[in-house]
Design a protein around this motif. Structure first.
Motif, PDB file in Angstrom:
ATOM      1  N   UNK A  21       0.802  -1.218   0.000  1.00  0.00           N
ATOM      2  CA  UNK A  21       0.000   0.000   0.000  1.00  0.00           C
ATOM      3  C   UNK A  21       0.838   1.273   0.000  1.00  0.00           C
ATOM      4  N   UNK A  22       2.144   1.138   0.240  1.00  0.00           N
ATOM      5  CA  UNK A  22       3.019   2.318   0.181  1.00  0.00           C
ATOM      6  C   UNK A  22       3.124   2.755  -1.280  1.00  0.00           C
ATOM      7  N   UNK A  23       2.750   3.981  -1.616  1.00  0.00           N
ATOM      8  CA  UNK A  23       2.687   4.364  -3.041  1.00  0.00           C
ATOM      9  C   UNK A  23       4.040   4.446  -3.736  1.00  0.00           C
ATOM     10  N   UNK A  24       5.102   4.735  -2.966  1.00  0.00           N
ATOM     11  CA  UNK A  24       6.430   4.881  -3.567  1.00  0.00           C
ATOM     12  C   UNK A  24       7.306   3.720  -3.134  1.00  0.00           C
ATOM     13  N   UNK A  25       7.846   2.983  -4.115  1.00  0.00           N
ATOM     14  CA  UNK A  25       8.771   1.904  -3.805  1.00  0.00           C
ATOM     15  C   UNK A  25      10.193   2.430  -3.914  1.00  0.00           C
ATOM     16  N   UNK A  26      10.877   2.526  -2.775  1.00  0.00           N
ATOM     17  CA  UNK A  26      12.217   3.104  -2.756  1.00  0.00           C
ATOM     18  C   UNK A  26      13.255   2.193  -3.392  1.00  0.00           C
ATOM     19  N   UNK A  27      12.992   0.891  -3.484  1.00  0.00           N
ATOM     20  CA  UNK A  27      13.957  -0.025  -4.084  1.00  0.00           C
ATOM     21  C   UNK A  27      14.104   0.218  -5.585  1.00  0.00           C
ATOM     22  N   UNK A  28      12.987   0.506  -6.231  1.00  0.00           N
ATOM     23  CA  UNK A  28      13.010   0.738  -7.683  1.00  0.00           C
ATOM     24  C   UNK A  28      12.756   2.193  -8.047  1.00  0.00           C
ATOM     25  N   UNK A  29      12.480   3.017  -7.031  1.00  0.00           N
ATOM     26  CA  UNK A  29      12.236   4.454  -7.218  1.00  0.00           C
ATOM     27  C   UNK A  29      11.105   4.711  -8.222  1.00  0.00           C
ATOM     28  N   UNK A  30       9.999   4.027  -7.983  1.00  0.00           N
ATOM     29  CA  UNK A  30       8.822   4.194  -8.842  1.00  0.00           C
ATOM     30  C   UNK A  30       7.586   4.417  -7.973  1.00  0.00           C
ATOM     31  N   UNK A  31       6.631   5.147  -8.520  1.00  0.00           N
ATOM     32  CA  UNK A  31       5.367   5.418  -7.849  1.00  0.00           C
ATOM     33  C   UNK A  31       4.265   4.542  -8.433  1.00  0.00           C
ATOM     34  N   UNK A  32       3.487   3.907  -7.572  1.00  0.00           N
ATOM     35  CA  UNK A  32       2.184   3.297  -7.875  1.00  0.00           C
ATOM     36  C   UNK A  32       2.224   2.029  -8.744  1.00  0.00           C
ATOM     37  N   UNK A  33       3.333   1.711  -9.395  1.00  0.00           N
ATOM     38  CA  UNK A  33       3.334   0.571 -10.312  1.00  0.00           C
ATOM     39  C   UNK A  33       2.941  -0.723  -9.608  1.00  0.00           C
ATOM     40  N   UNK A  34       3.437  -0.934  -8.396  1.00  0.00           N
ATOM     41  CA  UNK A  34       3.123  -2.162  -7.663  1.00  0.00           C
ATOM     42  C   UNK A  34       1.675  -2.156  -7.166  1.00  0.00           C
ATOM     43  N   UNK A  35       1.018  -0.994  -7.156  1.00  0.00           N
ATOM     44  CA  UNK A  35      -0.415  -0.927  -6.876  1.00  0.00           C
ATOM     45  C   UNK A  35      -1.213  -1.494  -8.040  1.00  0.00           C
ATOM     46  N   UNK A  36      -0.770  -1.155  -9.230  1.00  0.00           N
ATOM     47  CA  UNK A  36      -1.586  -1.342 -10.428  1.00  0.00           C
ATOM     48  C   UNK A  36      -1.382  -2.681 -11.110  1.00  0.00           C
ATOM     49  N   UNK A  37      -0.221  -3.308 -10.894  1.00  0.00           N
ATOM     50  CA  UNK A  37       0.131  -4.480 -11.684  1.00  0.00           C
ATOM     51  C   UNK A  37       0.481  -5.671 -10.804  1.00  0.00           C
ATOM     52  N   UNK A  38       0.154  -6.880 -11.260  1.00  0.00           N
ATOM     53  CA  UNK A  38       0.663  -8.058 -10.570  1.00  0.00           C
ATOM     54  C   UNK A  38       2.188  -8.116 -10.695  1.00  0.00           C
ATOM     55  N   UNK A  39       2.827  -8.901  -9.848  1.00  0.00           N
ATOM     56  CA  UNK A  39       4.278  -8.848  -9.723  1.00  0.00           C
ATOM     57  C   UNK A  39       5.001  -9.086 -11.050  1.00  0.00           C
ATOM     58  N   UNK A  40       4.600 -10.079 -11.802  1.00  0.00           N
ATOM     59  CA  UNK A  40       5.304 -10.376 -13.053  1.00  0.00           C
ATOM     60  C   UNK A  40       5.201  -9.228 -14.040  1.00  0.00           C
TER      61      UNK A  40
END
Length: 291
Positions: free
Chosen positions: A173-192
């Protein structure tokens, strides 16, 4: 700038340990810097120190057995040891630091036995009910599904009855992923699909592809209940204390505004309650289950 100065004192200590050079002068210098900030510790460690003081009561700091379950470079544990909490232990799945920090705990802290271990991510090399405080800081997002339950059950096994476990867990639920420095992508898409998009954007890395598992926060909390017994979500405490920014990556201005809004009377409480669901989760669990 306390954390900046502490890290600067840590660097020559780490180098001396890596080179096999004498450690005592560098340890003394590091401890002097840490104790300089005893009354004003780094923001992200102030809550940890407070919980340690609450847990120990009238006991001496050196009597509290502490385990960092995923200790990385060991800086948090060395900070605690320099603050007087010298009964430290650390484990990690990588072996880059164990030998040098075992030399330090032997030469500077007087522990004849090893205190830092490489482990398989499953069985902790400690006796049951031997640890007062367990720390897990931004580790669980790197734990594979097949060992996730074991990570929690082993942590609970080594904790004493009434002992505490502190977990800081980045989640989906964290909107910003600091490991990949991207916003929202992990919200919108399945992992693959997310990994494919990261690769197309040039943001993919080994951590994302092989060792990053952003789960729902409810997964973490259900495992705490199962293995530890009770827990409290204390994420809001970090938000309302968001004042010191010197060691943060990313948009410091945004963090400063968030901290200010969280401290506004009445409105701030509602804002904090909402925002805490979208921030890295901090929990304090207490060992009440058998095991």
């Amino acid at each position: 700038m306390s954390w900046t100065e502490i890290k600067s004192a840590y660097a020559p200590l780490a180098k001396a340990a890596s080179d096999g050079a004498p450690l005592a002068p560098h340890w003394d210098a590091f401890r002097t810097v840490v104790r300089k900030y005893e009354s004003t510790p780094p923001y992200h460690l102030a809550a940890l120190l407070k919980r340690l003081d609450d847990l120990r009561g009238d006991r001496d700091r050196s009597s509290i057995a502490i385990l960092d379950q995923g200790c990385g470079g060991g800086l948090t544990l060395l900070f605690l040891a320099a603050s007087g909490y010298t009964d430290i232990r650390g484990v990690d799945v990588h072996d880059s630091n164990c030998e040098r920090w075992n030399a330090l705990t032997r030469d500077c802290l007087g522990h004849p036995e090893d205190r830092f271990f490489v482990y398989d991510g499953r069985t902790l090399p400690f006796a049951s009910q031997s640890i007062d405080l367990l720390i897990s800081q931004e580790v669980l997002e790197h734990v594979h599904d097949d060992v996730l339950d074991t990570y929690y059950s082993e942590g609970a096994r080594v904790l004493k009855p009434g002992g505490r476990a502190l977990h800081s867990v980045p989640h989906r639920l964290v909107p910003y992923d600091s490991h990949t420095q991207t916003w929202f992508l992990h919200w919108l898409l399945p992992r693959r699909a997310w990994l494919r998009v990261l690769k197309a954007l040039g943001r993919s890395n080994e951590t994302a592809e092989h060792g990053l598992f952003l789960r729902w926060p409810g997964t973490h909390k259900s495992l705490l209940r199962r293995h530890f017994g009770t827990y409290r979500d204390v994420t809001s405490e970090r938000l309302t204390g968001l004042i010191e920014m010197s060691y943060y990556d990313g948009n410091i201005g945004l963090r400063r505004r968030i901290g200010g809004l969280c401290r506004v009377p009445v409105v701030g409480a509602a804002f904090t309650a909402i925002l805490s669901r979208l921030m890295m989760t901090d929990t304090v669990a207490q060992k009440t289950t058998d095991g």
